[in-house]
Design a protein around this motif. Structure first.
Motif, PDB file in Angstrom:
ATOM      1  N   ALA A   3     -16.328  11.970 -26.858  1.00 14.88           N
ATOM      2  CA  ALA A   3     -16.391  10.536 -27.146  1.00 14.88           C
ATOM      3  C   ALA A   3     -15.532  10.210 -28.360  1.00 14.88           C
ATOM      4  O   ALA A   3     -15.422  11.013 -29.296  1.00 14.88           O
ATOM      5  CB  ALA A   3     -17.844  10.124 -27.410  1.00 14.88           C
ATOM      6  N   CYS A   4     -14.923   9.039 -28.340  1.00 15.44           N
ATOM      7  CA  CYS A   4     -14.107   8.626 -29.492  1.00 15.44           C
ATOM      8  C   CYS A   4     -14.222   7.110 -29.672  1.00 15.44           C
ATOM      9  O   CYS A   4     -15.037   6.470 -29.030  1.00 15.44           O
ATOM     10  CB  CYS A   4     -12.665   9.087 -29.328  1.00 15.44           C
ATOM     11  SG  CYS A   4     -11.799   8.293 -27.970  1.00 15.44           S
ATOM     12  N   ALA A   5     -13.389   6.573 -30.562  1.00 15.16           N
ATOM     13  CA  ALA A   5     -13.610   5.193 -30.999  1.00 15.16           C
ATOM     14  C   ALA A   5     -13.004   4.124 -30.104  1.00 15.16           C
ATOM     15  O   ALA A   5     -13.353   2.956 -30.219  1.00 15.16           O
ATOM     16  CB  ALA A   5     -13.088   5.027 -32.431  1.00 15.16           C
ATOM     17  N   SER A   6     -12.099   4.479 -29.201  1.00 13.95           N
ATOM     18  CA  SER A   6     -11.527   3.472 -28.289  1.00 13.95           C
ATOM     19  C   SER A   6     -10.751   4.153 -27.169  1.00 13.95           C
ATOM     20  O   SER A   6     -10.393   5.336 -27.269  1.00 13.95           O
ATOM     21  CB  SER A   6     -10.581   2.513 -29.036  1.00 13.95           C
ATOM     22  OG  SER A   6      -9.391   3.175 -29.395  1.00 13.95           O
ATOM     23  N   GLY A   7     -10.480   3.384 -26.137  1.00 17.04           N
ATOM     24  CA  GLY A   7      -9.659   3.887 -25.034  1.00 17.04           C
ATOM     25  C   GLY A   7      -8.241   4.166 -25.493  1.00 17.04           C
ATOM     26  O   GLY A   7      -7.588   5.097 -25.005  1.00 17.04           O
ATOM     27  N   THR A   8      -7.764   3.377 -26.436  1.00 25.29           N
ATOM     28  CA  THR A   8      -6.412   3.588 -26.946  1.00 25.29           C
ATOM     29  C   THR A   8      -6.363   4.861 -27.785  1.00 25.29           C
ATOM     30  O   THR A   8      -5.417   5.656 -27.664  1.00 25.29           O
ATOM     31  CB  THR A   8      -5.966   2.373 -27.798  1.00 25.29           C
ATOM     32  OG1 THR A   8      -6.210   1.185 -27.030  1.00 25.29           O
ATOM     33  CG2 THR A   8      -4.501   2.455 -28.151  1.00 25.29           C
ATOM     34  N   GLY A   9      -7.386   5.070 -28.611  1.00 22.32           N
ATOM     35  CA  GLY A   9      -7.484   6.314 -29.370  1.00 22.32           C
ATOM     36  C   GLY A   9      -7.517   7.510 -28.428  1.00 22.32           C
ATOM     37  O   GLY A   9      -6.894   8.550 -28.689  1.00 22.32           O
ATOM     38  N   ALA A  10      -8.234   7.366 -27.329  1.00 22.87           N
ATOM     39  CA  ALA A  10      -8.319   8.450 -26.344  1.00 22.87           C
ATOM     40  C   ALA A  10      -6.936   8.745 -25.747  1.00 22.87           C
ATOM     41  O   ALA A  10      -6.561   9.911 -25.569  1.00 22.87           O
ATOM     42  CB  ALA A  10      -9.303   8.076 -25.239  1.00 22.87           C
ATOM     43  N   LEU A  11      -6.178   7.702 -25.464  1.00 25.90           N
ATOM     44  CA  LEU A  11      -4.828   7.899 -24.903  1.00 25.90           C
ATOM     45  C   LEU A  11      -3.932   8.642 -25.895  1.00 25.90           C
ATOM     46  O   LEU A  11      -3.187   9.551 -25.523  1.00 25.90           O
ATOM     47  CB  LEU A  11      -4.189   6.546 -24.552  1.00 25.90           C
ATOM     48  CG  LEU A  11      -4.714   5.826 -23.305  1.00 25.90           C
ATOM     49  CD1 LEU A  11      -4.172   4.393 -23.244  1.00 25.90           C
ATOM     50  CD2 LEU A  11      -4.325   6.592 -22.039  1.00 25.90           C
ATOM     51  N   ILE A  12      -4.009   8.245 -27.161  1.00 29.05           N
ATOM     52  CA  ILE A  12      -3.162   8.857 -28.184  1.00 29.05           C
ATOM     53  C   ILE A  12      -3.504  10.346 -28.331  1.00 29.05           C
ATOM     54  O   ILE A  12      -2.617  11.208 -28.328  1.00 29.05           O
ATOM     55  CB  ILE A  12      -3.319   8.100 -29.530  1.00 29.05           C
ATOM     56  CG1 ILE A  12      -2.645   6.720 -29.411  1.00 29.05           C
ATOM     57  CG2 ILE A  12      -2.739   8.897 -30.690  1.00 29.05           C
ATOM     58  CD1 ILE A  12      -2.885   5.800 -30.592  1.00 29.05           C
ATOM     59  N   VAL A  13      -4.791  10.637 -28.419  1.00 30.94           N
ATOM     60  CA  VAL A  13      -5.214  12.036 -28.544  1.00 30.94           C
ATOM     61  C   VAL A  13      -4.867  12.808 -27.260  1.00 30.94           C
ATOM     62  O   VAL A  13      -4.400  13.944 -27.310  1.00 30.94           O
ATOM     63  CB  VAL A  13      -6.723  12.114 -28.860  1.00 30.94           C
ATOM     64  CG1 VAL A  13      -7.276  13.512 -28.650  1.00 30.94           C
ATOM     65  CG2 VAL A  13      -6.970  11.657 -30.294  1.00 30.94           C
ATOM     66  N   TRP A  45      -1.520  -3.188 -21.892  1.00 34.42           N
ATOM     67  CA  TRP A  45      -0.511  -2.872 -22.917  1.00 34.42           C
ATOM     68  C   TRP A  45      -0.798  -1.573 -23.670  1.00 34.42           C
ATOM     69  O   TRP A  45       0.107  -0.875 -24.116  1.00 34.42           O
ATOM     70  CB  TRP A  45      -0.419  -4.080 -23.863  1.00 34.42           C
ATOM     71  CG  TRP A  45       0.504  -3.936 -25.030  1.00 34.42           C
ATOM     72  CD1 TRP A  45       0.169  -3.913 -26.343  1.00 34.42           C
ATOM     73  CD2 TRP A  45       1.939  -3.825 -24.970  1.00 34.42           C
ATOM     74  NE1 TRP A  45       1.294  -3.793 -27.121  1.00 34.42           N
ATOM     75  CE2 TRP A  45       2.396  -3.733 -26.306  1.00 34.42           C
ATOM     76  CE3 TRP A  45       2.879  -3.788 -23.946  1.00 34.42           C
ATOM     77  CZ2 TRP A  45       3.742  -3.612 -26.630  1.00 34.42           C
ATOM     78  CZ3 TRP A  45       4.228  -3.657 -24.276  1.00 34.42           C
ATOM     79  CH2 TRP A  45       4.637  -3.571 -25.602  1.00 34.42           C
ATOM     80  N   ALA A  46      -2.088  -1.220 -23.824  1.00 31.57           N
ATOM     81  CA  ALA A  46      -2.465  -0.031 -24.597  1.00 31.57           C
ATOM     82  C   ALA A  46      -1.803   1.241 -24.057  1.00 31.57           C
ATOM     83  O   ALA A  46      -1.512   2.158 -24.826  1.00 31.57           O
ATOM     84  CB  ALA A  46      -3.982   0.148 -24.601  1.00 31.57           C
ATOM     85  N   THR A  47      -1.582   1.294 -22.755  1.00 30.63           N
ATOM     86  CA  THR A  47      -0.974   2.486 -22.173  1.00 30.63           C
ATOM     87  C   THR A  47       0.422   2.692 -22.771  1.00 30.63           C
ATOM     88  O   THR A  47       0.813   3.811 -23.147  1.00 30.63           O
ATOM     89  CB  THR A  47      -0.864   2.344 -20.635  1.00 30.63           C
ATOM     90  OG1 THR A  47      -2.078   1.812 -20.116  1.00 30.63           O
ATOM     91  CG2 THR A  47      -0.576   3.676 -19.977  1.00 30.63           C
ATOM     92  N   TYR A  48       1.150   1.592 -22.871  1.00 29.04           N
ATOM     93  CA  TYR A  48       2.497   1.635 -23.452  1.00 29.04           C
ATOM     94  C   TYR A  48       2.430   1.914 -24.950  1.00 29.04           C
ATOM     95  O   TYR A  48       3.154   2.775 -25.485  1.00 29.04           O
ATOM     96  CB  TYR A  48       3.186   0.286 -23.187  1.00 29.04           C
ATOM     97  CG  TYR A  48       4.595   0.192 -23.716  1.00 29.04           C
ATOM     98  CD1 TYR A  48       5.681   0.606 -22.954  1.00 29.04           C
ATOM     99  CD2 TYR A  48       4.849  -0.319 -24.993  1.00 29.04           C
ATOM    100  CE1 TYR A  48       6.981   0.517 -23.440  1.00 29.04           C
ATOM    101  CE2 TYR A  48       6.136  -0.411 -25.490  1.00 29.04           C
ATOM    102  CZ  TYR A  48       7.192   0.007 -24.704  1.00 29.04           C
ATOM    103  OH  TYR A  48       8.470  -0.073 -25.192  1.00 29.04           O
TER     104      TYR A  48
END
Ligand SMILES: *Cc1c(COP(=O)(O)O)cnc(C)c1O
Length: 387
Positions: free
Chosen positions: A63-73, A94-97
């Motif tokens: 688990a982490c703090a956001s879907g965008t954080g998950a994408l980055i990690v 947009w977060a995917t990009y």
């Protein structure tokens, strides 16, 4: 038609119908979180991670703090960084990009299949012949996935393309009877409040297949921590706490009801929109079971903004997901791309989404459908608008 009274409006989303079901139980847990100072990590977060592993059919969830954080990690787990070329669909949130740019990698935009609205497998292959990207993000968009998921995974193995699967919109989606992220090397989830399993604040998760990857994902989410004030990586602070995890556990306990409510509303729209001339409702390809996250509709006679306006005027809350493809957003105007991207652009010009959320009532779906039917003899409407 007279303008609808405010009280008559059908909302596009009404989260309160879900919140009211869990509110009492959650308040008790939130008091306990305060008492035990369970703010970051803790037993509720661990329980939620185990629940995710069960629901998503994955060996390990962090688990982490956001879907965008998950994408980055997730991108970092796959070795994506400065200089890596990463293919992604031109139609996504947009977060995917954003995640690709934030790790210093180079996005390559690929068009969608005009029928299932997911990244086109054939375009993806051709894009790889041209760009030789080392990584890719497949987004399971709108609450379903490409029927070519197994082909994407196979080709990525064969061509050594590191594949990340953005499942932010796909909680509960199944392909050939299996959860869609089962079999993903690295997958991500978002628990942003309006998602199918939505939290009380931002939240996300990373799914992986090995204990080593799990340990690395955990470390990356926690300042690259290796031990007390010892850091193995330059990571992030992207963690979940008990307040969010306890809320999510109660929402997740309602997964069956949530899916049933959303799926049956989506099914109703699909069945009946198909009977309206000039309108098209999109849904999952054969073999894929959707979760009722979103219901995209296009008209062959009215563009998206005009449809949106007509529905809004008849008291039906609606959205346009998405009004513009990635390449039309100013920071992505000069992004690398393959081909003309025409299908994603054309879809964005035309799409509109009717109300769809947990607890939507049959009469509300019927009123939305009626309003759609009312704008179907669209020529008149179009003339009035122009004149
Ligand atoms: C919501 C969403 C995200 C981002 O999730 P956040 O939790 O808002 O950071 C990423 N990708 C897709 C496809 C999404 O729908």
């Amino acid at each position: 038609m007279p303008a609808a009274k405010r009280s008559d409006r059908v909302p596009f989303v009404d989260l309160s119908r879900l919140v009211s079901e869990v509110s009492e139980a959650v308040q008790i847990e939130w008091r306990e979180c305060l008492t035990s100072c369970e703010f970051l990590g803790g037993p509720r977060v661990s329980s939620f991670e185990r629940a995710l592993e069960a629901d998503l059919g994955v060996p390990h969830a962090v688990a982490c703090a956001s879907g965008t954080g998950a994408l980055i990690v997730g991108l970092q787990l796959l070795g994506v960084g400065p200089g890596t070329k990463v293919a992604l669909p031109n139609l996504t949130f947009w977060a995917t990009y954003e995640a690709v740019v934030q790790v210093g990698a180079t996005p390559i935009l690929v068009d969608i299949d005009p029928d299932d609205l997911q990244m086109s497998f054939d375009e993806f292959l051709r894009a790889h012949d041209q760009w030789r990207f080392e990584a890719a993000i497949l987004v399971h968009l709108f609450g379903w996935s490409s029927a070519r998921l197994a082909d994407f995974r196979r080709v990525c193995r064969e061509r050594s393309i590191q594949l990340l699967e953005d499942g932010a919109q796909a909680y509960g989606v199944a392909i050939d009877g299996e959860p869609v992220l089962k079999g993903a090397t690295v997958g991500t989830m978002s628990f942003s409040p309006a998602k199918v399993i939505g939290g009380a604040m931002d939240g996300g998760a990373i799914t992986v297949t090995t204990p080593e990857a799990e340990a690395r994902a955990r470390a990356l989410c926690n300042h690259g921590r290796a031990g007390h004030y010892s850091h193995a990586y330059a990571g992030w602070s992207s963690r979940m706490g008990g307040v969010q995890a306890s809320y999510l556990l109660h929402v997740r306990a309602m997964l069956d009801e949530i899916l049933e409510s959303r799926r049956s509303a989506a099914r109703f729209y699909r069945e009946h929109v198909a009977e309206l001339r000039g309108l098209r409702a999109y849904g999952p390809p054969r073999g894929v079971e959707d979760n009722g996250y979103l219901l995209p509709i296009t008209s062959d006679r009215l563009d998206g903004p005009a449809l949106f306006e007509a529905l809004t005027e008849s008291g039906i809350g609606c959205a346009r997901t998405y009004p513009a493809p990635i390449d039309a957003q100013p920071p992505a105007r000069h992004a690398n791309r393959f081909g003309s991207l025409e299908h994603s652009r054309r879809f964005c010009e035309r799409v509109v989404n009717p109300p769809l959320f947990y607890g939507i009532r049959q009469d509300e779906c019927e009123r939305a459908l009626e309003a759609l039917g009312g704008v179907t003899p669209l020529r008149e409407f179009a003339k009035v608008k122009k004149g």
